[in-house]
Design a protein around this motif. Structure first.
Motif, PDB file in Angstrom:
ATOM      1  N   GLY A 121      30.411 -31.074  -2.859  1.00 45.76           N
ATOM      2  CA  GLY A 121      30.307 -29.640  -3.089  1.00 45.76           C
ATOM      3  C   GLY A 121      31.530 -28.893  -2.606  1.00 45.76           C
ATOM      4  O   GLY A 121      32.147 -29.250  -1.607  1.00 45.76           O
ATOM      5  N   LEU A 122      31.873 -27.829  -3.314  1.00 48.51           N
ATOM      6  CA  LEU A 122      33.071 -27.057  -3.003  1.00 48.51           C
ATOM      7  C   LEU A 122      32.792 -25.595  -3.304  1.00 48.51           C
ATOM      8  O   LEU A 122      32.247 -25.268  -4.362  1.00 48.51           O
ATOM      9  CB  LEU A 122      34.219 -27.565  -3.877  1.00 48.51           C
ATOM     10  CG  LEU A 122      35.600 -26.987  -3.691  1.00 48.51           C
ATOM     11  CD1 LEU A 122      36.142 -27.285  -2.303  1.00 48.51           C
ATOM     12  CD2 LEU A 122      36.540 -27.568  -4.735  1.00 48.51           C
ATOM     13  N   ALA A 123      33.131 -24.717  -2.369  1.00 48.58           N
ATOM     14  CA  ALA A 123      32.907 -23.285  -2.587  1.00 48.58           C
ATOM     15  C   ALA A 123      33.916 -22.481  -1.784  1.00 48.58           C
ATOM     16  O   ALA A 123      34.385 -22.910  -0.731  1.00 48.58           O
ATOM     17  CB  ALA A 123      31.500 -22.891  -2.171  1.00 48.58           C
ATOM     18  N   LEU A 124      34.210 -21.336  -2.298  1.00 42.20           N
ATOM     19  CA  LEU A 124      35.057 -20.371  -1.612  1.00 42.20           C
ATOM     20  C   LEU A 124      34.186 -19.673  -0.579  1.00 42.20           C
ATOM     21  O   LEU A 124      33.101 -19.189  -0.900  1.00 42.20           O
ATOM     22  CB  LEU A 124      35.579 -19.373  -2.634  1.00 42.20           C
ATOM     23  CG  LEU A 124      36.793 -18.565  -2.261  1.00 42.20           C
ATOM     24  CD1 LEU A 124      37.962 -19.480  -1.929  1.00 42.20           C
ATOM     25  CD2 LEU A 124      37.169 -17.654  -3.402  1.00 42.20           C
ATOM     26  N   GLY A 125      34.649 -19.644   0.687  1.00 43.54           N
ATOM     27  CA  GLY A 125      33.881 -19.018   1.753  1.00 43.54           C
ATOM     28  C   GLY A 125      33.948 -17.513   1.693  1.00 43.54           C
ATOM     29  O   GLY A 125      34.693 -16.925   0.904  1.00 43.54           O
ATOM     30  N   SER A 126      33.167 -16.889   2.534  1.00 41.33           N
ATOM     31  CA  SER A 126      33.109 -15.430   2.597  1.00 41.33           C
ATOM     32  C   SER A 126      34.502 -14.844   2.806  1.00 41.33           C
ATOM     33  O   SER A 126      35.276 -15.330   3.610  1.00 41.33           O
ATOM     34  CB  SER A 126      32.191 -14.987   3.727  1.00 41.33           C
ATOM     35  OG  SER A 126      30.873 -15.364   3.443  1.00 41.33           O
ATOM     36  N   GLY A 128      36.975 -14.985   0.817  1.00 39.86           N
ATOM     37  CA  GLY A 128      37.991 -15.665   0.028  1.00 39.86           C
ATOM     38  C   GLY A 128      39.123 -16.285   0.816  1.00 39.86           C
ATOM     39  O   GLY A 128      40.148 -16.652   0.251  1.00 39.86           O
ATOM     40  N   LEU A 129      38.953 -16.431   2.136  1.00 41.29           N
ATOM     41  CA  LEU A 129      40.027 -16.977   2.960  1.00 41.29           C
ATOM     42  C   LEU A 129      39.767 -18.404   3.408  1.00 41.29           C
ATOM     43  O   LEU A 129      40.600 -19.006   4.067  1.00 41.29           O
ATOM     44  CB  LEU A 129      40.240 -16.087   4.191  1.00 41.29           C
ATOM     45  CG  LEU A 129      40.649 -14.648   3.880  1.00 41.29           C
ATOM     46  CD1 LEU A 129      40.679 -13.826   5.154  1.00 41.29           C
ATOM     47  CD2 LEU A 129      41.983 -14.620   3.174  1.00 41.29           C
ATOM     48  N   THR A 130      38.604 -18.946   3.050  1.00 34.96           N
ATOM     49  CA  THR A 130      38.207 -20.281   3.483  1.00 34.96           C
ATOM     50  C   THR A 130      37.640 -21.050   2.298  1.00 34.96           C
ATOM     51  O   THR A 130      36.981 -20.488   1.435  1.00 34.96           O
ATOM     52  CB  THR A 130      37.116 -20.173   4.571  1.00 34.96           C
ATOM     53  OG1 THR A 130      37.577 -19.345   5.618  1.00 34.96           O
ATOM     54  CG2 THR A 130      36.777 -21.535   5.134  1.00 34.96           C
ATOM     55  N   LEU A 131      37.915 -22.342   2.281  1.00 32.48           N
ATOM     56  CA  LEU A 131      37.332 -23.234   1.291  1.00 32.48           C
ATOM     57  C   LEU A 131      36.364 -24.138   2.043  1.00 32.48           C
ATOM     58  O   LEU A 131      36.726 -24.714   3.082  1.00 32.48           O
ATOM     59  CB  LEU A 131      38.447 -24.050   0.632  1.00 32.48           C
ATOM     60  CG  LEU A 131      38.157 -24.706  -0.694  1.00 32.48           C
ATOM     61  CD1 LEU A 131      37.760 -23.669  -1.735  1.00 32.48           C
ATOM     62  CD2 LEU A 131      39.373 -25.465  -1.169  1.00 32.48           C
ATOM     63  N   LEU A 132      35.129 -24.267   1.560  1.00 35.57           N
ATOM     64  CA  LEU A 132      34.117 -25.095   2.198  1.00 35.57           C
ATOM     65  C   LEU A 132      33.891 -26.349   1.360  1.00 35.57           C
ATOM     66  O   LEU A 132      33.736 -26.260   0.144  1.00 35.57           O
ATOM     67  CB  LEU A 132      32.801 -24.322   2.324  1.00 35.57           C
ATOM     68  CG  LEU A 132      32.854 -23.036   3.139  1.00 35.57           C
ATOM     69  CD1 LEU A 132      31.533 -22.279   3.015  1.00 35.57           C
ATOM     70  CD2 LEU A 132      33.172 -23.330   4.585  1.00 35.57           C
ATOM     71  N   VAL A 133      33.860 -27.509   2.025  1.00 35.52           N
ATOM     72  CA  VAL A 133      33.651 -28.789   1.352  1.00 35.52           C
ATOM     73  C   VAL A 133      32.411 -29.444   1.945  1.00 35.52           C
ATOM     74  O   VAL A 133      32.356 -29.704   3.150  1.00 35.52           O
ATOM     75  CB  VAL A 133      34.873 -29.722   1.524  1.00 35.52           C
ATOM     76  CG1 VAL A 133      34.604 -31.083   0.885  1.00 35.52           C
ATOM     77  CG2 VAL A 133      36.127 -29.091   0.947  1.00 35.52           C
ATOM     78  N   ALA A 134      31.413 -29.691   1.090  1.00 32.16           N
ATOM     79  CA  ALA A 134      30.164 -30.312   1.530  1.00 32.16           C
ATOM     80  C   ALA A 134      30.255 -31.823   1.343  1.00 32.16           C
ATOM     81  O   ALA A 134      30.649 -32.308   0.287  1.00 32.16           O
ATOM     82  CB  ALA A 134      28.987 -29.765   0.719  1.00 32.16           C
ATOM     83  N   SER A 135      29.892 -32.560   2.385  1.00 29.08           N
ATOM     84  CA  SER A 135      29.816 -34.017   2.303  1.00 29.08           C
ATOM     85  C   SER A 135      28.690 -34.481   3.225  1.00 29.08           C
ATOM     86  O   SER A 135      28.064 -33.670   3.905  1.00 29.08           O
ATOM     87  CB  SER A 135      31.153 -34.662   2.685  1.00 29.08           C
ATOM     88  OG  SER A 135      31.547 -34.284   3.975  1.00 29.08           O
ATOM     89  N   ARG A 136      28.428 -35.774   3.233  1.00 27.59           N
ATOM     90  CA  ARG A 136      27.323 -36.300   4.029  1.00 27.59           C
ATOM     91  C   ARG A 136      27.492 -35.916   5.503  1.00 27.59           C
ATOM     92  O   ARG A 136      28.545 -36.148   6.099  1.00 27.59           O
ATOM     93  CB  ARG A 136      27.226 -37.817   3.915  1.00 27.59           C
ATOM     94  CG  ARG A 136      26.005 -38.379   4.658  1.00 27.59           C
ATOM     95  CD  ARG A 136      25.826 -39.873   4.498  1.00 27.59           C
ATOM     96  NE  ARG A 136      25.591 -40.199   3.113  1.00 27.59           N
ATOM     97  CZ  ARG A 136      26.342 -41.072   2.416  1.00 27.59           C
ATOM     98  NH1 ARG A 136      27.352 -41.688   2.980  1.00 27.59           N
ATOM     99  NH2 ARG A 136      26.069 -41.322   1.157  1.00 27.59           N
ATOM    100  N   ASP A 137      26.479 -35.279   6.051  1.00 32.11           N
ATOM    101  CA  ASP A 137      26.358 -34.912   7.455  1.00 32.11           C
ATOM    102  C   ASP A 137      27.345 -33.848   7.954  1.00 32.11           C
ATOM    103  O   ASP A 137      27.429 -33.606   9.153  1.00 32.11           O
ATOM    104  CB  ASP A 137      26.461 -36.150   8.363  1.00 32.11           C
ATOM    105  CG  ASP A 137      25.313 -37.114   8.143  1.00 32.11           C
ATOM    106  OD1 ASP A 137      24.219 -36.663   7.750  1.00 32.11           O
ATOM    107  OD2 ASP A 137      25.511 -38.324   8.356  1.00 32.11           O
TER     108      ASP A 137
END
Length: 184
Positions: A121-126, A128-137
């Motif tokens: 998973g990948l999303a722009l954080g609140s 627009g200054l951060t990128l969030l990457v979802a992975s196991r745990d």
């Protein structure tokens, strides 16, 4: 959300095909879709378009697992996209998983940091200054525009998607068997 008439930027991407991931910047009418490369089992093509402009393609060396149209600064401008790209060898073993930056003005991709093999998973954080990457745990964060490593958040489970809740420190995590609300 189902709709009878897709937005102009989506229509500009061309005929329906097998989309692996997609991202949009509705404020500037930009759409980006990742599709499997024709005739190949290991690569993806990013097709992106702005309403009223012919779509452009960028070929990537691996399969796209997550995609987000990003911002420079604090406002969405639709000039940059980020993708989680998994590169495998001929036998299908994972060689690397990277965060890739795609300049949508020049149609060029550049490799970024290596991320966990379970990243999806990948999303722009609140803001627009951060990128969030979802992975196991875990949820990894990267500071934009330079992709400097930010805080690492422990989030137990098989995280396959992430979406920030605007104006808060909360995110919604999609896991393989449930949806979780987490306070970063």
């Amino acid at each position: 959300v189902s709709c009878d008439d897709p937005p102009a930027a989506v229509l500009a991407l061309g005929p329906k095909s097998d989309i692996e991931a997609f991202g949009i910047a509705p404020e500037v009418s930009v759409s980006v879709a990742a599709m499997a490369s024709p005739g190949e089992g290991t690569g993806s093509v990013l097709r992106f378009s702005k309403a009223g402009v012919a779509p452009k393609d960028v070929k990537l060396a691996g399969r796209v697992l997550g995609l987000s149209v990003a911002a420079d600064g604090t406002s969405p401008d639709g000039k940059t996209a980020f993708a989680i790209v998994r590169v495998t060898n001929r036998k299908g073993a994972v060689r690397s998983v990277e965060l890739v930056r795609v300049d949508l003005e020049t149609a060029r991709a550049s490799s970024g940091p290596t991320i966990p093999a379970t990243a999806r998973g990948l999303a722009l954080g609140s803001g627009g200054l951060t990128l969030l990457v979802a992975s196991r745990d875990e949820i990894r964060s990267f500071q934009l525009p330079g992709l400097a490593s930010g805080p690492l958040y422990r989030a137990l489970g098989d995280n396959v998607g992430v979406a920030p809740i605007v104006g808060s420190s909360f995110v919604i995590l999609a896991q393989s068997s449930r949806v979780v609300l987490a306070d970063l």
